[in-house]
Design an enzyme around this catalytic site. Structure first.
Site, PDB file in Angstrom:
ATOM      1  N   GLU A  23     -10.524   5.652   2.988  1.00 31.49           N
ATOM      2  CA  GLU A  23     -11.058   4.488   3.305  1.00 31.49           C
ATOM      3  C   GLU A  23     -10.154   3.362   3.500  1.00 31.49           C
ATOM      4  O   GLU A  23      -9.056   3.856   3.094  1.00 31.49           O
ATOM      5  CB  GLU A  23     -12.321   4.609   2.346  1.00 31.49           C
TER       6      GLU A  23
ATOM      7  N   LYS B 123       0.887  -1.030   0.097  1.00 28.93           N
ATOM      8  CA  LYS B 123      -0.501   0.132   0.240  1.00 28.93           C
ATOM      9  C   LYS B 123       1.283   1.108  -0.256  1.00 28.93           C
ATOM     10  O   LYS B 123       0.461   2.412  -0.286  1.00 28.93           O
ATOM     11  CB  LYS B 123      -1.279   0.311   1.632  1.00 28.93           C
TER      12      LYS B 123
ATOM     13  N   SER C  18       1.910  -9.904  -0.872  1.00 25.44           N
ATOM     14  CA  SER C  18       1.550  -8.421  -0.583  1.00 25.44           C
ATOM     15  C   SER C  18       1.578  -7.193   0.280  1.00 25.44           C
ATOM     16  O   SER C  18       2.102  -6.773   0.907  1.00 25.44           O
ATOM     17  CB  SER C  18       0.193  -8.430  -0.817  1.00 25.44           C
TER      18      SER C  18
HETATM   19  C1  LIG Z   1      -1.512  -7.350   1.918  1.00 31.80           C
HETATM   20  C2  LIG Z   1      -2.563  -7.044   1.269  1.00 31.80           C
HETATM   21  N1  LIG Z   1      -2.804  -7.446   0.511  1.00 31.80           N
HETATM   22  C3  LIG Z   1      -3.865  -7.489  -0.647  1.00 31.80           C
HETATM   23  C4  LIG Z   1      -4.819  -6.108  -0.014  1.00 31.80           C
HETATM   24  C5  LIG Z   1      -6.310  -6.066  -0.923  1.00 31.80           C
HETATM   25  O1  LIG Z   1      -5.961  -4.895  -1.893  1.00 31.80           O
HETATM   26  P1  LIG Z   1      -5.674  -4.929  -3.815  1.00 31.80           P
HETATM   27  O2  LIG Z   1      -6.188  -5.927  -3.852  1.00 31.80           O
HETATM   28  O3  LIG Z   1      -5.970  -3.808  -3.284  1.00 31.80           O
HETATM   29  O4  LIG Z   1      -4.410  -5.632  -3.409  1.00 31.80           O
HETATM   30  C6  LIG Z   1      -5.034  -5.292   0.818  1.00 31.80           C
HETATM   31  C7  LIG Z   1      -5.874  -4.884   1.433  1.00 31.80           C
HETATM   32  O5  LIG Z   1      -6.293  -3.737   2.544  1.00 31.80           O
HETATM   33  C8  LIG Z   1      -3.734  -5.892   2.052  1.00 31.80           C
HETATM   34  O6  LIG Z   1      -3.953  -5.389   2.751  1.00 31.80           O
END
Ligand SMILES: Cc1ncc(COP(=O)(O)O)c(C=O)c1O
Lengths: 390, 262
Positions: A108, A86, A375
């Site tokens: 948000e 993020k 992620s």
């Molecule tokens: C670690 C992590 N992965 C994935 C996501 C999902 O978001 P996005 O699909 O935009 O990557 C989030 C959202 O809070 C997250 O914190």
């Protein structure tokens, strides 16, 4: 690819917002276009990614989590400052807000990861930050609420509707409409009205740009498969974009099936939804036949969202990315499995991608090379995961 | 009482006209019908009839909560069309609906069924100028008006283009933000915007969002052809049914100086 002049990827995207926001989106698009054409903007962005966020993030081979001899590489977005991808996006948007002379950031948040990443850049750039968070998530994600407060942000608990990310997003749009001149709305994923899905993608594509180069340098070839979890879709678009033209590379977006795709307790917008309009763009939405958005369910708050970015809808329609899904119990198993095999606690969101990587490995050989986007890290999920295991 | 005027005529005859907003099905469809009939008898120029939607981005807490109550009653777009058919002979009905329910219903089917129900027009608060065309075409084919919104943040050149594509009236958002009685109209910028629009359009101008007291009405009504009041009425009758709701709405419109306008 860029969206067309009206912000469409094929049939998806656009700008479905109250007129009061139309000018703000025009203004944002103009400022973004100027910034993106300015090499100085990208230099400043890259310098912050390196010195502040800790990029490039490593590519790591998770040998002990592998199935058979199929190599599995993970892109370590969990090692970024604030613990997820993020921060790539919030740093970019904060730089843009500063160029535009905005006075305040709003955001948000669901899991609180994007809220923390926004509170962080607010502190770093001297912006007051207001974060909107569903009342249920405020309860579920208490540690992140504390972090945001510690960083100086104000957290607003949203009690309307389902009291989760969908309603927090509604509220952020409403607040933006009332204070549109001085406020910059930092959206947390590749969702929202044009130009957000495109802009956020450009800030997240660094994941795939790095991973592709690292893969070639370290393994001498491209991956056979790239896997990422999909909530709004920003980490997935972030890693996919670099590989879209590599025809031999198969791309997999993993949605949260929740209790199961047909259970009525799911968050798989592409897998179980239909085409509709939510939060400013046309995409896939979990909704009733009458067009009312329905409540979603996922073990992971970051994937617990009834919409998905319009570019994903387009990539699905084109057949370039295959969208699959993983249930809560499978994600939880991968969460523990990865922690114990590798000593890395993944976010529950990322655990969905890891669970699918193991499933896919059973159909792959040691000539293949699976790349998974890790992620985020799972510290925020520890209490939740332990409560479910008991 | 029968009406035979177009939306535009109905407004111009009553200048400054009163257009109440009601959420269809809050608290139930019978009460909504009673209120529409009462407001028609009080010489309202038209009714803005809200179609319940769970994610109303342009609405504040009052209308959002009214929508939730209607949804909890199971009220859907097709029920609102049935109600429209019952009352549209009395007074011009302008449906106020977010785009997604219309999109799911089907744009062509919606325009056809709204026309069959006798609606006078349709307002879709989350369609920007760039997105209106497919729906506008279908509505025009069925002689339904599509008033478009102009916000305080809309630049003059864009406001002129919006007015040009608008029909029935032009809807002026009286201040930044969403609907709701908690924030008053911002009269000075509105005055400037109205002067600019008068030079480019013959359509009636109606102001709404935040008009909730007699003082607001007195400040805004002389500038425009119609005032639109929603949240203040809903706040007045929320939680009541039938005759009780009716007498509360009548009291609220009298208190705001709107009931005697004819
Ligand atoms: C670690 C992590 N992965 C994935 C996501 C999902 O978001 P996005 O699909 O935009 O990557 C989030 C959202 O809070 C997250 O914190």
């Amino acid at each position: 690819m860029k969206p067309d002049a009206r912000g469409y990827f094929g049939d998806f995207g656009g700008r479905f917002v109250p007129e009061v926001l139309a000018y703000a989106l025009d203004e944002l698009e103009r400022a973004m276009t100027r910034a993106f054409d300015d090499p100085g903007f990208w230099e400043g962005y890259r310098a912050l990614l390196a010195s502040y966020a800790g990029r490039p993030s490593p590519l790591y081979r998770a040998r002990r989590f592998e199935v058979g001899a199929v190599p599995m590489l993970v892109k370590r977005e969990d090692l970024n400052h604030t613990g997820s991808h993020k921060i790539n996006n919030t740093l970019g948007q904060a730089l843009l807000a500063r160029r535009m002379g905005k006075k305040r950031l709003i955001a948000e948040t669901g899991a609180g990861q994007h809220g923390v990443a926004t509170a962080t850049v607010g502190a770093r750039f001297g912006f007051p930050v207001d974060v909107y968070m569903g009342a249920r998530d405020v309860e579920r994600q208490a540690p992140n609420v504390a972090l945001m407060k510690l960083l100086g942000a104000t957290v607003h608990s949203v009690t309307s509707g389902t009291q989760t990310l969908k309603d927090a997003t509604n509220e952020a749009f409403r607040v933006w409409a009332a204070e549109v001149e001085e406020t910059f709305y930092v959206i947390g994923s590749v969702v929202g009205a044009h130009p957000y899905p495109y802009m956020v993608r450009e800030f997240q594509r660094v994941i795939g740009d790095e991973a592709r180069a690292q893969c070639l340098a370290q393994h001498g070839r491209l991956p056979s498969d790239v896997i990422a979890c999909v909530g709004g879709g920003s980490n997935a678009i972030g890693i996919f974009t670099a590989f879209l033209e590599d025809e031999g590379v198969r791309l997999w977006g993993v949605e949260a099936a929740g209790a199961g795709l047909k259970s009525g307790h799911t968050a798989a917008s592409l897998g179980a939804g239909s085409i509709g309009v939510l939060h400013g763009s046309r995409s896939y939405v979990l909704q009733t036949p009458e067009g009312q958005v329905i409540e979603t369910h996922s073990i992971s708050a970051g994937l617990d969202y009834p919409g998905v970015g319009p570019e994903h809808a387009y990539l699905k329609e084109r057949g370039r990315v295959e969208y699959v899904n993983v249930r809560d119990d499978e994600a939880l198993e991968a969460f523990y499995g990865f922690a114990r095999a590798e000593g890395i606690i993944p976010a529950l969101e990322s655990a969905h991608a890891l669970a699918f990587a193991r499933r896919l490995s059973r159909d792959r050989s040691d000539n293949d090379l699976i790349l998974v986007n890790l992620s985020g890290r799972g510290d925020k999920d520890i209490a939740h995961a332990l409560s479910l295991q008991a | 009482m029968k009406h035979d005027a177009t939306l535009e005529e109905s407004i111009l005859r009553r200048r400054p006209a009163f257009i109440p907003y009601l959420m269809a099905g809050d608290p139930d469809l019978e009460t909504t019908q009673t209120l529409i009939e009462a407001l028609a008898a009080q010489s309202a120029a038209a009714i803005e009839l809200g179609v319940p939607y769970g994610d109303p981005l342009a609405d504040g807490p009052t209308i959002a909560a009214a929508g939730q109550r209607a949804l909890a009653n199971g009220v859907a777009l097709r029920d609102v069309l049935v109600l429209t058919k019952r009352v549209s002979a009395n007074i011009p009905i302008v449906l106020f609906t977010y785009f997604n329910p219309v999109f799911r219903y089907g744009i062509e089917a919606f325009a056809r069924d709204a026309a069959q129900a006798g609606a006078a027009g349709v307002i879709v608060p989350d369609l920007t100028l760039e997105e209106i065309e497919p729906l506008r075409e279908q509505l025009a084919e069925h002689d339904l008006a599509m008033p478009l919104l102009v916000a305080p943040s809309t630049p003059a050149e864009r406001a002129a283009r919006i007015a040009e594509r608008s029909s029935g009236f032009v809807y002026l958002v009286s201040r930044l933000g969403v609907t709701g009685a908690n924030k008053a109209p911002n009269v000075e910028p509105l005055r400037t915007q109205i002067a600019q629009l008068r030079a480019t359009t013959q359509l009636p101008l109606a102001a709404g969002f935040g008009i909730s007291t007699r003082a607001h009405v007195e400040a805004v009504a002389p500038l425009v052809d119609a005032v639109i009041v929603g949240s203040a009425l809903i706040d007045a009758y929320a939680g009541t049914l039938g005759e009780e709701a009716k007498s509360r709405v009548e009291r609220a419109t009298r208190a705001m100086g709107l009931s005697s306008r004819a």
